[in-house]
Design a protein around this motif. Structure first.
Motif, short mmCIF file in Angstrom:
data_model
loop_
_atom_site.label_atom_id
_atom_site.label_comp_id
_atom_site.label_asym_id
_atom_site.label_seq_id
_atom_site.Cartn_x
_atom_site.Cartn_y
_atom_site.Cartn_z
N GLY A 295 39.08 52.17 129.51
CA GLY A 295 38.83 51.20 130.56
C GLY A 295 37.91 50.07 130.10
N SER A 296 37.62 49.18 131.02
CA SER A 296 36.80 48.02 130.72
C SER A 296 35.33 48.40 130.57
CB SER A 296 36.94 46.98 131.83
OG SER A 296 35.99 45.94 131.68
N TRP A 297 34.67 47.80 129.59
CA TRP A 297 33.24 48.00 129.41
C TRP A 297 32.44 47.28 130.49
CZ3 TRP A 297 30.78 51.23 126.17
CH2 TRP A 297 31.50 51.77 125.11
N ASN A 298 33.06 46.35 131.19
CA ASN A 298 32.32 45.47 132.09
C ASN A 298 32.41 45.84 133.56
OD1 ASN A 298 31.64 43.77 129.86
ND2 ASN A 298 33.67 42.84 129.99
N ARG A 299 33.32 46.74 133.92
CA ARG A 299 33.42 47.06 135.33
C ARG A 299 34.01 48.45 135.51
NH1 ARG A 299 38.35 45.87 134.43
NH2 ARG A 299 39.83 44.40 134.96
N GLY A 300 33.73 49.02 136.71
CA GLY A 300 34.30 50.31 137.08
C GLY A 300 33.59 51.50 136.47
N GLY A 301 33.85 52.65 137.07
CA GLY A 301 33.30 53.90 136.56
C GLY A 301 34.30 54.62 135.70
N PRO A 302 33.97 55.84 135.28
CA PRO A 302 34.89 56.58 134.41
C PRO A 302 36.05 57.20 135.17
CG PRO A 302 32.93 57.90 134.86
CD PRO A 302 32.70 56.57 135.51
N ASP A 303 37.25 56.98 134.70
CA ASP A 303 38.42 57.70 135.20
C ASP A 303 39.36 57.89 134.04
OD1 ASP A 303 40.47 55.51 135.13
OD2 ASP A 303 39.15 54.62 136.63
N LEU A 304 40.39 58.72 134.23
CA LEU A 304 41.23 59.14 133.11
C LEU A 304 42.42 58.24 132.84
CD1 LEU A 304 41.20 63.02 133.62
CD2 LEU A 304 39.56 61.56 132.43
N GLY A 305 42.55 57.15 133.58
CA GLY A 305 43.67 56.25 133.30
C GLY A 305 44.22 55.60 134.54
N MET A 306 45.35 54.91 134.37
CA MET A 306 46.00 54.20 135.46
C MET A 306 46.74 55.17 136.37
SD MET A 306 45.03 51.17 134.65
CE MET A 306 46.07 50.03 135.58
N SER A 307 47.43 54.62 137.36
CA SER A 307 48.06 55.44 138.39
C SER A 307 49.03 56.46 137.81
CB SER A 307 48.80 54.55 139.40
OG SER A 307 47.90 53.69 140.05
N GLY A 308 49.84 56.04 136.83
CA GLY A 308 50.79 56.98 136.24
C GLY A 308 50.10 58.14 135.57
N SER A 309 49.00 57.87 134.86
CA SER A 309 48.24 58.93 134.22
C SER A 309 47.63 59.86 135.25
CB SER A 309 47.13 58.33 133.34
OG SER A 309 47.68 57.65 132.23
N LYS A 310 47.11 59.29 136.32
CA LYS A 310 46.51 60.12 137.37
C LYS A 310 47.54 61.07 137.98
CE LYS A 310 42.69 57.07 138.72
NZ LYS A 310 42.92 55.91 137.84
N ARG A 311 48.77 60.60 138.14
CA ARG A 311 49.82 61.48 138.67
C ARG A 311 50.13 62.61 137.69
NH1 ARG A 311 51.86 56.46 140.58
NH2 ARG A 311 53.21 56.20 138.73
N SER A 312 50.12 62.30 136.39
CA SER A 312 50.34 63.35 135.39
C SER A 312 49.21 64.37 135.43
CB SER A 312 50.43 62.72 133.99
OG SER A 312 51.56 61.90 133.88
N TRP A 313 47.98 63.90 135.58
CA TRP A 313 46.85 64.82 135.68
C TRP A 313 46.94 65.68 136.94
CZ3 TRP A 313 44.20 66.24 131.79
CH2 TRP A 313 43.92 65.37 130.74
#
Length: 340
Positions: A230-248
């Motif tokens: 993810g971006s170093w400049n915004r947002g917190g930690p997550d494991l990826g975009m929507s498609g990745s989240k569905r896989s998780w």
């Protein structure tokens, strides 16, 4: 004969640029390449490198500002290795979308003038290595390499084929002086099925007495999707975009955040496919999914630690690439020290 064989197993040297958390450098170290210098422009990444390898020479600077004339130890190293920020997927159509990333690629190639390494290794977006839309970018790189007397190979590696429980494709450029490239063979995929998420993380999930660890690990019977820093400049930690989240979610993992600790005896878990009570991964568990050893530490806050993990090259991939380059340079694989 034995003496000659041992001399060919000598440690080689490398310069690592955009070194990040050290995934590529660690893999290359395991393949017998010792860094004479590592550079990165992020203080937290440099702190991570020094934390794990106090003996490494780490320089906090931007690649675009680096002058090899001021660091003569980098001249004539065996390998220049660059784990560069990914070119954006739209860069082949609109170059301004990846202006900074493309300037770093250009700076790496131009660094060859002052360093004169025996080999070059660049790791980046998989599409950069093979898609026709990126041909103009490849042609510019190839023309400069040819001018310097290097011949090259582009190819793609997938981390899941090299002991990493993650479907992570990486585009790779290897260039060697003269005709040595004819002796270069890209890493051969491992034999057998890839390591699964459950196999990799089952023991850590059970470490604090979580009663559902075995059941969770049994159903997490596939490789992970690509971890994204993810971006170093915004947002917190997550494991990826929507498609990745569905896989998780199909592995009953909440991909929208990162946990502070593994689950304990009182933590619940819903194994139902449509259940909302899912387990969260820690930064240390995501590092394991990248192939980092358990004793590799990451500096900074949880978000910055995960950023470093997600942006890293998996060390086992670095090792496989390093061994392939060693072989092309005429050196057999080194004996690994105990504990590796």
């Amino acid at each position: 004969m034995v003496i000659m064989e041992e001399s060919r197993r000598e440690r080689l040297t490398c310069l690592a640029v955009c070194a990040g958390a050290g995934g590529l450098a660690l893999g290359l170290e395991q393949a017998g390449f010792d860094p004479v210098l590592l550079l990165d422009n992020r203080p937290v990444a440099c702190e991570t490198l020094r934390l794990n390898r106090p003996g490494w020479n780490v320089l906090e600077t931007d690649l675009l500002d680096f002058d090899p004339e001021e660091h003569r130890e980098v001249y004539d190293v065996d390998l220049l290795a660059a784990g560069l920020p990914r070119v954006k997927a739209s860069a082949a159509v609109r170059r301004e979308d990846s202006d900074e990333e493309l300037r770093l690629i250009e700076a790496t190639v131009m660094l060859m003038h002052g360093v004169q390494p025996r080999a070059l290794l660049v790791e980046n977006l998989a599409e950069l290595a093979v898609k026709p839309a990126y041909e103009p970018i490849r042609s510019e790189i190839e023309a400069e390499l040819a001018h310097l007397g290097y011949r090259h190979r582009w190819f793609v590696v997938n981390a899941m084929e090299h002991g990493v429980p993650q479907d992570r494709k990486q585009g790779v450029l290897v260039a060697l002086k003269g005709d040595a490239v004819h002796d270069f063979v890209p890493p051969v995929p491992d034999v057998g099925p890839p390591l699964t998420v459950g196999e990799a993380l089952g023991p850590s999930m059970a470490a604090k007495g979580w009663p559902h660890a075995a059941a969770w690990a049994a159903q997490a019977d596939r490789v992970a999707p690509t971890l994204v820093g993810g971006s170093w400049n915004r947002g917190g930690p997550d494991l990826g975009m929507s498609g990745s989240k569905r896989s998780w979610a199909r592995m009953r993992v909440n991909g929208g955040t990162v946990a502070n600790d593994v689950p304990g005896p009182e933590d619940s878990w819903d194994p139902a496919p449509d259940g909302t009570d899912m387990v969260k991964l820690t930064v240390e568990q995501t590092a394991r999914l990248q192939g980092f050893p358990d004793d590799w530490s990451f500096a900074g806050t949880k978000t910055f630690r995960y950023r470093q993990v997600g942006h890293a090259t998996p060390p086992p991939v670095g090792r496989a690439l390093g061994l392939a380059i060693r072989a092309a340079l005429g050196h057999p694989a080194p004996a690994l020290p105990s504990g590796w």
